[in-house]
Write a protein that holds these residues in place. Structure first.
Motif, PDB file in Angstrom:
ATOM      1  N   TRP A 130       0.839  -1.191   0.000  1.00  0.00           N
ATOM      2  CA  TRP A 130       0.000   0.000   0.000  1.00  0.00           C
ATOM      3  C   TRP A 130       0.873   1.240   0.000  1.00  0.00           C
ATOM      4  N   GLN A 131       0.581   2.170  -0.928  1.00  0.00           N
ATOM      5  CA  GLN A 131       1.332   3.405  -1.057  1.00  0.00           C
ATOM      6  C   GLN A 131       0.421   4.580  -0.717  1.00  0.00           C
ATOM      7  N   THR A 132       0.862   5.435   0.220  1.00  0.00           N
ATOM      8  CA  THR A 132       0.076   6.610   0.597  1.00  0.00           C
ATOM      9  C   THR A 132       0.275   7.709  -0.446  1.00  0.00           C
ATOM     10  N   VAL A 133      -0.849   8.178  -1.022  1.00  0.00           N
ATOM     11  CA  VAL A 133      -0.783   9.207  -2.061  1.00  0.00           C
ATOM     12  C   VAL A 133      -1.354  10.538  -1.575  1.00  0.00           C
ATOM     13  N   ALA A 134      -2.050  10.542  -0.449  1.00  0.00           N
ATOM     14  CA  ALA A 134      -2.580  11.785   0.121  1.00  0.00           C
ATOM     15  C   ALA A 134      -2.866  11.563   1.597  1.00  0.00           C
TER      16      ALA A 134
END
Length: 291
Positions: A241-245
């Motif tokens: 999981w990559q945090t984009v905001a």
């Protein structure tokens, strides 16, 4: 043989006979319980007589299986449910105790996968010699909000869901907080336990660049005391999981988070804190867009 010996022998014999009779008396009702449905004492029906649903996890419906014991003895009843691949049943079997003359109602949720052709498909319920068939009319779904990818998600899931809510309640097209808990919204099931998460997933990669999150913000339950305060917007990149905001210190009912468009098969909201009021995660509606 002495008189006393004969008396003792007869006493033992009478005790043995009494014990056998007691076992027989107990076995009779047990046999009736075990064989009730095989003896034809159970009838099965469905309500309604026909069900209409749309494709997708969140556009299904439910029906009631009614098992009735028509005999004069209590029984344990079993029922088997079957359906074609175009329909997905939450459960395929029912086992229940039925007193004499009693009807048990069991609610069964049913969905149809996205991509299923419009048509009518049967659900069959069998209990002993009794059978009921429920026709299910399936219509292909289309997103109610143009461009909202969350409405066409293949799968919607959450870390937990409060018993008074549905996991699909935050992707039903209703962003009105005044409808909270009566017909829309998602609420996690664990007060004051963080983090929580809410996820939408697709079978094929989607280009996403914006997440609109409506948290609880009604006249009775303002966001400043009942809404989400902190959360991250994350996309699935490979297996990570990559945090984009990120949102921190929110007190508004709607927050639109934009980020560089990426292709992904899943988006999730990782909730980190609420604004009090038992500190639940509360999402009224989630919109995912390309930009």
């Amino acid at each position: 043989m002495g008189v006393f010996a004969m008396v003792r022998r007869h006493a033992r014999l009478f005790a043995l006979i009494a014990a056998v009779l007691a076992v027989v008396a107990v076995a009779q009702p047990l046999r009736a319980l075990a064989q009730g449905d095989r003896d034809g004492g159970v009838t099965v029906a469905t309500d309604p007589a026909q069900l209409d649903i749309r494709t997708g996890q969140c556009d299904g419906g439910s029906f009631t299986v009614k098992l009735t014991n028509t005999s004069r003895e209590a029984v344990y009843a079993d029922a088997a449910l079957s359906a074609p691949r175009e329909l997905q049943l939450q459960r395929n079997a029912i086992s229940t105790y039925l007193p004499a003359g009693y009807t048990r109602d069991v609610v069964i949720p049913v969905t149809s996968p996205l991509g299923t052709a419009t048509g009518t498909y049967p659900i069959t319920v069998r209990s002993g010699r009794s059978t009921a068939t429920l026709p299910v009319s399936v219509t292909a779904s289309s997103p109610e909000v143009p461009g909202n990818l969350a409405m066409s998600a293949t799968n919607v899931s959450a870390s937990s869901t409060h018993q008074n809510f549905r996991v699909c309640g935050a992707v039903d097209g209703d962003a009105d907080s005044e409808h909270w808990s009566t017909s829309t919204g998602w609420n996690d099931g664990n007060s004051k336990v963080w983090p929580d998460w809410y996820e939408v997933r697709w079978d094929a990669p989607q280009t996403v660049g914006r997440a609109d999150l409506y948290t609880l913000n009604s006249t009775r339950y303002p966001a400043a005391t009942n809404g989400l305060k902190d959360w991250d917007v994350q996309v699935l990149s490979g297996t990570e999981w990559q945090t984009v905001a990120s949102v921190r210190g929110n007190s508004e009912g709607l927050v639109s988070s934009t980020f560089n468009p990426v292709q992904t098969t899943a988006v999730r909201i990782l909730t980190l804190a609420g604004n009090g009021a038992n500190d639940y995660s509360r999402i009224v509606e989630l919109g995912i867009f390309g930009s």
